[in-house]
Design a protein around this motif. Sequence first.
Motif, PDB file in Angstrom:
ATOM      1  N   LEU A 266       0.866  -1.182   0.000  1.00  0.00           N
ATOM      2  CA  LEU A 266       0.000   0.000   0.000  1.00  0.00           C
ATOM      3  C   LEU A 266       0.898   1.226   0.000  1.00  0.00           C
ATOM      4  O   LEU A 266       1.507   1.574   1.013  1.00  0.00           O
ATOM      5  CB  LEU A 266      -0.930   0.021   1.201  1.00  0.00           C
ATOM      6  CG  LEU A 266      -1.875   1.227   1.273  1.00  0.00           C
ATOM      7  CD1 LEU A 266      -2.773   1.285   0.037  1.00  0.00           C
ATOM      8  CD2 LEU A 266      -2.726   1.176   2.537  1.00  0.00           C
TER       9      LEU A 266
ATOM     10  N   TRP B 141     -10.136   1.847  -9.906  1.00  0.00           N
ATOM     11  CA  TRP B 141     -10.098   2.995  -9.000  1.00  0.00           C
ATOM     12  C   TRP B 141     -11.422   3.085  -8.262  1.00  0.00           C
ATOM     13  O   TRP B 141     -12.492   2.838  -8.832  1.00  0.00           O
ATOM     14  CB  TRP B 141      -9.893   4.287  -9.786  1.00  0.00           C
ATOM     15  CG  TRP B 141     -10.201   5.531  -8.983  1.00  0.00           C
ATOM     16  CD1 TRP B 141      -9.443   6.074  -7.989  1.00  0.00           C
ATOM     17  CD2 TRP B 141     -11.364   6.370  -9.079  1.00  0.00           C
ATOM     18  NE1 TRP B 141     -10.050   7.201  -7.468  1.00  0.00           N
ATOM     19  CE2 TRP B 141     -11.232   7.402  -8.125  1.00  0.00           C
ATOM     20  CE3 TRP B 141     -12.500   6.332  -9.892  1.00  0.00           C
ATOM     21  CZ2 TRP B 141     -12.195   8.392  -7.959  1.00  0.00           C
ATOM     22  CZ3 TRP B 141     -13.468   7.320  -9.720  1.00  0.00           C
ATOM     23  CH2 TRP B 141     -13.306   8.339  -8.764  1.00  0.00           C
TER      24      TRP B 141
ATOM     25  N   LYS C 167     -13.359   3.155   0.193  1.00  0.00           N
ATOM     26  CA  LYS C 167     -13.189   1.714   0.320  1.00  0.00           C
ATOM     27  C   LYS C 167     -14.489   0.964   0.055  1.00  0.00           C
ATOM     28  O   LYS C 167     -14.481  -0.137  -0.493  1.00  0.00           O
ATOM     29  CB  LYS C 167     -12.658   1.379   1.717  1.00  0.00           C
ATOM     30  CG  LYS C 167     -11.232   1.852   1.961  1.00  0.00           C
ATOM     31  CD  LYS C 167     -10.754   1.443   3.339  1.00  0.00           C
ATOM     32  CE  LYS C 167      -9.321   1.904   3.569  1.00  0.00           C
ATOM     33  NZ  LYS C 167      -8.835   1.526   4.921  1.00  0.00           N
TER      34      LYS C 167
ATOM     35  N   GLN D 248      -8.281   5.058  -3.891  1.00  0.00           N
ATOM     36  CA  GLN D 248      -7.376   3.922  -4.059  1.00  0.00           C
ATOM     37  C   GLN D 248      -7.352   3.465  -5.515  1.00  0.00           C
ATOM     38  O   GLN D 248      -8.391   3.219  -6.117  1.00  0.00           O
ATOM     39  CB  GLN D 248      -7.786   2.754  -3.168  1.00  0.00           C
ATOM     40  CG  GLN D 248      -7.460   2.964  -1.702  1.00  0.00           C
ATOM     41  CD  GLN D 248      -7.663   1.702  -0.892  1.00  0.00           C
ATOM     42  OE1 GLN D 248      -8.113   0.676  -1.414  1.00  0.00           O
ATOM     43  NE2 GLN D 248      -7.324   1.750   0.382  1.00  0.00           N
TER      44      GLN D 248
ATOM     45  N   GLN E 124      -5.915   0.435  -7.708  1.00  0.00           N
ATOM     46  CA  GLN E 124      -5.457  -0.939  -7.488  1.00  0.00           C
ATOM     47  C   GLN E 124      -5.090  -1.609  -8.798  1.00  0.00           C
ATOM     48  O   GLN E 124      -5.862  -1.614  -9.749  1.00  0.00           O
ATOM     49  CB  GLN E 124      -6.551  -1.744  -6.797  1.00  0.00           C
ATOM     50  CG  GLN E 124      -6.210  -3.230  -6.626  1.00  0.00           C
ATOM     51  CD  GLN E 124      -7.337  -4.007  -5.984  1.00  0.00           C
ATOM     52  OE1 GLN E 124      -7.494  -3.992  -4.779  1.00  0.00           O
ATOM     53  NE2 GLN E 124      -8.147  -4.683  -6.797  1.00  0.00           N
TER      54      GLN E 124
ATOM     55  N   GLN F  28      -2.699  -8.231  -5.703  1.00  0.00           N
ATOM     56  CA  GLN F  28      -2.884  -6.830  -6.056  1.00  0.00           C
ATOM     57  C   GLN F  28      -1.948  -5.930  -5.261  1.00  0.00           C
ATOM     58  O   GLN F  28      -1.438  -6.309  -4.211  1.00  0.00           O
ATOM     59  CB  GLN F  28      -4.340  -6.390  -5.828  1.00  0.00           C
ATOM     60  CG  GLN F  28      -4.859  -6.571  -4.432  1.00  0.00           C
ATOM     61  CD  GLN F  28      -5.401  -7.948  -4.201  1.00  0.00           C
ATOM     62  OE1 GLN F  28      -5.839  -8.619  -5.135  1.00  0.00           O
ATOM     63  NE2 GLN F  28      -5.359  -8.405  -2.960  1.00  0.00           N
TER      64      GLN F  28
ATOM     65  N   LYS G 166      -1.861  -1.647  -4.169  1.00  0.00           N
ATOM     66  CA  LYS G 166      -2.681  -0.450  -4.132  1.00  0.00           C
ATOM     67  C   LYS G 166      -1.821   0.795  -3.956  1.00  0.00           C
ATOM     68  O   LYS G 166      -0.820   0.779  -3.248  1.00  0.00           O
ATOM     69  CB  LYS G 166      -3.694  -0.532  -2.990  1.00  0.00           C
ATOM     70  CG  LYS G 166      -4.671  -1.685  -3.105  1.00  0.00           C
ATOM     71  CD  LYS G 166      -5.572  -1.760  -1.896  1.00  0.00           C
ATOM     72  CE  LYS G 166      -6.506  -2.962  -1.965  1.00  0.00           C
ATOM     73  NZ  LYS G 166      -7.351  -3.073  -0.753  1.00  0.00           N
TER      74      LYS G 166
ATOM     75  N   GLU H 250      -2.623   4.726  -2.817  1.00  0.00           N
ATOM     76  CA  GLU H 250      -3.617   5.661  -2.292  1.00  0.00           C
ATOM     77  C   GLU H 250      -3.207   7.079  -2.683  1.00  0.00           C
ATOM     78  O   GLU H 250      -2.126   7.553  -2.314  1.00  0.00           O
ATOM     79  CB  GLU H 250      -3.726   5.543  -0.778  1.00  0.00           C
ATOM     80  CG  GLU H 250      -4.790   6.450  -0.182  1.00  0.00           C
ATOM     81  CD  GLU H 250      -4.900   6.311   1.321  1.00  0.00           C
ATOM     82  OE1 GLU H 250      -5.709   7.037   1.923  1.00  0.00           O
ATOM     83  OE2 GLU H 250      -4.161   5.487   1.894  1.00  0.00           O
TER      84      GLU H 250
END
Length: 487
Positions: A225, A259, A263, A317, A319, A330, A332, A334
């Motif tokens: 992340l 995108w 969340k 986010q 991804q 995956q 991500k 942010e």
Amino acid sequence: MESCSTAVSRTPAAFLLLHLGLISSMAHQNEFQTGLAGGEVTLNCTGILPDSKLPQETVVRWKYYDTTLWRMEKGTPWKTSAFITDRFDIKMQYKQLWVQNLKLSDAGIYTCEYGSHKVRTSLHIFKLMISLDGHFLQNEVPELILMQNSSSPLPDLRITLFDSNNNRVTPEFQNKSRQKYVVNLKKLEAMDSGTWVCQVHSDSPLIDQNIPFAVKVLGFQNPDLERKYATVDSTVILSWRLNSQQIKWKEGFTGQVNWKQEKSANPHELLDFNVTEQGQLHETKKSSNFLFEIPERKPESTIEVKLPKVHFNYSGQYQCQLEYQGRHVQSKIELVVMKVSAKPVGPLSRGANMTLTCQVSGPLPPNAYLRWERVNGTKKDIKNSEQNEFKLEVNISAAGLWSCHLIEDSDRKISFHYHVEEAAVWTNYVIIGASVGGSLLVFALGCLCIISGTSWQRRRQRAKRMAQARQYLLENKMCQCQHRLKK
């Protein structure tokens, strides 16, 4: 007392007995050897003369337990039906038995006989298997199975594992019997690709066997992340670096970039891609409503999304997901976006106040905060946000260049500069001049003027115009004029 001659006469007899004892012990020799399933091994016929010096009448025989595999008599070799031609062979010079593509069932006792000599070799076979044929995605946990077979009772093994960086890995045993050991390894990262080693040890029989095995981990070189900061209207490139070229992943796989602003929101697909067995990357743009580009020039094995003009609502986010044989992994990114606004909008009048607002698109981590400060200002012009605040306001009364910084771990991630202009000041004035007794009297009753007060160049222009006005008064004795000097 025993004479020297008697003692000397007995010496050859003692030497002969010792020599016969050595011959007897060497006539039946036991050896121990290990092999790996899928590999090969060479079993020695220890003590035999080379082929060129071996007497013609010598009979040489290789047996597996009591079954004859190969025999040579009067210089003529022959193979029995038990001798598997595609896996067994004889290295003729020293009559070594060569076994390739070993199997667990090949373990046992092999005997080489020549004349009165017997060389007995106990072959111990290990078989190491790894789940998914050693091809994993990032964050998956491999399962390792170690099996052994021998003619003797199976020893209790001690297993030690080392990853591709030669770091010791503590396995988690799922099943442990002397015939079969099942262990789970650690959760894999992209950097774990390479050759691992399973180290097998036993005290009786003495075994120190290193078994190498290959591990390939398909994944990202990015953190799991990653946080990226941007200001409104700036250009941002989001990148995901695949490791498929570094590990020479020759099998094809697919993926996509999604995108979502929050969340809980539904993902919005931006593009999909596929990588062929030859490593060629093909991308297809899927969204027409979202303003982004796919850069043509970029590093090899890199997925990129370019946002040429970031909007505040582009935060969220992003991804990138890889898909291989029905499995997914995956990474991500942010995106946090900053914007700045002023209230009221416009130049700042003298004596008035203005509120500057700096806002980011979402909550900040505990180690991050916002800061307002005036460039070339004092400590009084600095204000920091509290923890968990993602909006910071500051009331100002001084014009100039103000900056909002997003600071994380004492590192300025992004800055937004906002220039506050000073409003113009208007004043009316009338210049009246009179000549009294040859002297010039100038009375300033008022003027209509725009004064900057901050620009040296504008002050100089004003002084020049005032000098021209005085000159006019001197030439015309008396006048009334009105000047407008615009800021």
